[in-house]
Design a protein around this motif. Structure first.
Motif, short mmCIF file in Angstrom:
data_model
loop_
_atom_site.label_atom_id
_atom_site.label_comp_id
_atom_site.label_asym_id
_atom_site.label_seq_id
_atom_site.Cartn_x
_atom_site.Cartn_y
_atom_site.Cartn_z
N SER A 166 0.84 -1.19 0.00
CA SER A 166 0.00 0.00 0.00
C SER A 166 0.88 1.24 0.00
O SER A 166 1.98 1.25 0.53
CB SER A 166 -0.91 0.00 1.23
OG SER A 166 -0.14 -0.07 2.40
N LEU A 167 0.36 2.31 -0.58
CA LEU A 167 1.06 3.58 -0.69
C LEU A 167 1.00 4.29 0.66
O LEU A 167 -0.07 4.45 1.23
CB LEU A 167 0.38 4.42 -1.78
CG LEU A 167 1.00 5.75 -2.16
CD1 LEU A 167 2.39 5.54 -2.75
CD2 LEU A 167 0.13 6.46 -3.18
N GLU A 168 2.18 4.68 1.20
CA GLU A 168 2.21 5.37 2.50
C GLU A 168 1.65 6.77 2.41
O GLU A 168 0.92 7.21 3.28
CB GLU A 168 3.66 5.43 3.02
CG GLU A 168 3.98 4.35 3.99
CD GLU A 168 5.36 4.50 4.62
OE1 GLU A 168 5.97 5.58 4.55
OE2 GLU A 168 5.83 3.51 5.18
N SER A 169 2.05 7.51 1.38
CA SER A 169 1.54 8.87 1.19
C SER A 169 1.61 9.22 -0.30
O SER A 169 2.29 8.56 -1.06
CB SER A 169 2.37 9.87 2.00
OG SER A 169 3.71 9.85 1.58
N MET A 170 0.94 10.28 -0.66
CA MET A 170 0.94 10.69 -2.07
C MET A 170 2.36 11.06 -2.51
O MET A 170 3.18 11.46 -1.69
CB MET A 170 0.01 11.91 -2.26
CG MET A 170 -1.46 11.58 -2.07
SD MET A 170 -2.05 10.27 -3.16
CE MET A 170 -2.16 11.15 -4.70
N PRO A 171 2.65 10.93 -3.82
CA PRO A 171 3.99 11.27 -4.32
C PRO A 171 4.39 12.70 -3.96
O PRO A 171 3.58 13.63 -4.05
CB PRO A 171 3.85 11.11 -5.83
CG PRO A 171 2.75 10.15 -6.02
CD PRO A 171 1.80 10.41 -4.90
N LYS A 172 5.65 12.86 -3.51
CA LYS A 172 6.17 14.18 -3.12
C LYS A 172 7.38 14.52 -3.97
O LYS A 172 8.16 13.64 -4.31
CB LYS A 172 6.62 14.16 -1.66
CG LYS A 172 5.56 13.90 -0.66
CD LYS A 172 6.17 13.85 0.74
CE LYS A 172 5.29 13.02 1.65
NZ LYS A 172 5.99 12.54 2.81
N LEU A 173 7.55 15.82 -4.23
CA LEU A 173 8.71 16.28 -4.98
C LEU A 173 9.74 16.81 -3.99
O LEU A 173 9.43 17.62 -3.13
CB LEU A 173 8.31 17.40 -5.96
CG LEU A 173 9.42 17.89 -6.89
CD1 LEU A 173 9.82 16.79 -7.87
CD2 LEU A 173 8.98 19.13 -7.64
N GLU A 174 10.97 16.29 -4.10
CA GLU A 174 12.06 16.73 -3.25
C GLU A 174 13.26 16.98 -4.16
O GLU A 174 13.87 16.05 -4.65
CB GLU A 174 12.39 15.63 -2.22
CG GLU A 174 12.58 16.14 -0.82
CD GLU A 174 12.78 15.00 0.16
OE1 GLU A 174 13.77 14.28 0.03
OE2 GLU A 174 11.93 14.85 1.05
N GLY A 175 13.57 18.23 -4.39
CA GLY A 175 14.66 18.56 -5.31
C GLY A 175 14.28 18.15 -6.73
O GLY A 175 13.27 18.58 -7.25
#
Length: 191
Positions: A166-175
């Protein structure tokens, strides 16, 4: 011309020491009284000499199990067998407590379907083995303009892995990376 022997040829006690045993055994027990336990032994407080005699009669060792107790607790056992059993239990516990790892899967905004399927199969295997998976899209140069493609790719990946994790959290942009972390389904059920 001959050189003198290195170290002067003298005996150095620091290098000849025997390693100190983990527990005090037999004559190394230096307290006047001990609490004696073990198989074929009447549990009670004995003088150390008497406890040692009982252990010798059974052809076993007197081992100090709990030195901080008052009086110290000693057990009549075969010391080598005791160490072997202890080591075996520690090894067994270490084997049972497998650490889960975080496996990484890398994409680019232009990853084609074949590569996507190949990487998804690997991610499913990692999740079934109990490891977490960190999937990320690497943006290089002008590819950063296609952030929506990266997000769609990661969401499609989450959909594909829905059975295994399962996906922990929505996709995040880092750099220049957009990432999403997946946890195995079995780990989420145990919590």
């Amino acid at each position: 011309m001959a050189l003198p022997p290195r170290g002067g040829g003298r005996f150095n006690p620091r290098f000849n020491r025997q390693p100190e045993p983990e527990h005090r055994i037999n004559e190394r027990i230096r307290v006047p009284q001990v609490r004696l336990v073990g198989d074929n032994v009447t549990v009670g407080v004995y003088s150390t000499q008497e406890a040692l005699k009982i252990a010798q009669e059974q052809e076993l060792d007197l081992v100090e199990i709990s030195p901080t107790a008052d009086p110290p607790v000693c057990k009549v056992i075969d010391y080598k067998k005791f160490l072997y059993e202890k080591k075996r239990k520690e090894k067994e516990m270490k084997a049972n407590s497998k650490q889960s790892e975080v496996k990484e899967i890398r994409f680019t905004p232009g990853t084609d379907d074949h590569d996507f399927d190949f990487k998804a199969k690997h991610a499913e295997k990692f999740l079934k083995d109990g490891n977490k998976v960190k999937a990320y899209v690497q943006f290089k140069g002008r590819a950063i303009m296609f952030q929506d493609r990266g997000q769609l790719l990661l969401l499609k990946f989450a959909e594909r892995l829905a059975e295994a994790g399962s996906l922990e959290s929505m996709p995040k942009l880092e750099g220049k990376r957009m990432f999403a972390i997946f946890t195995p389904k079995t780990a989420t059920k145990k919590k």
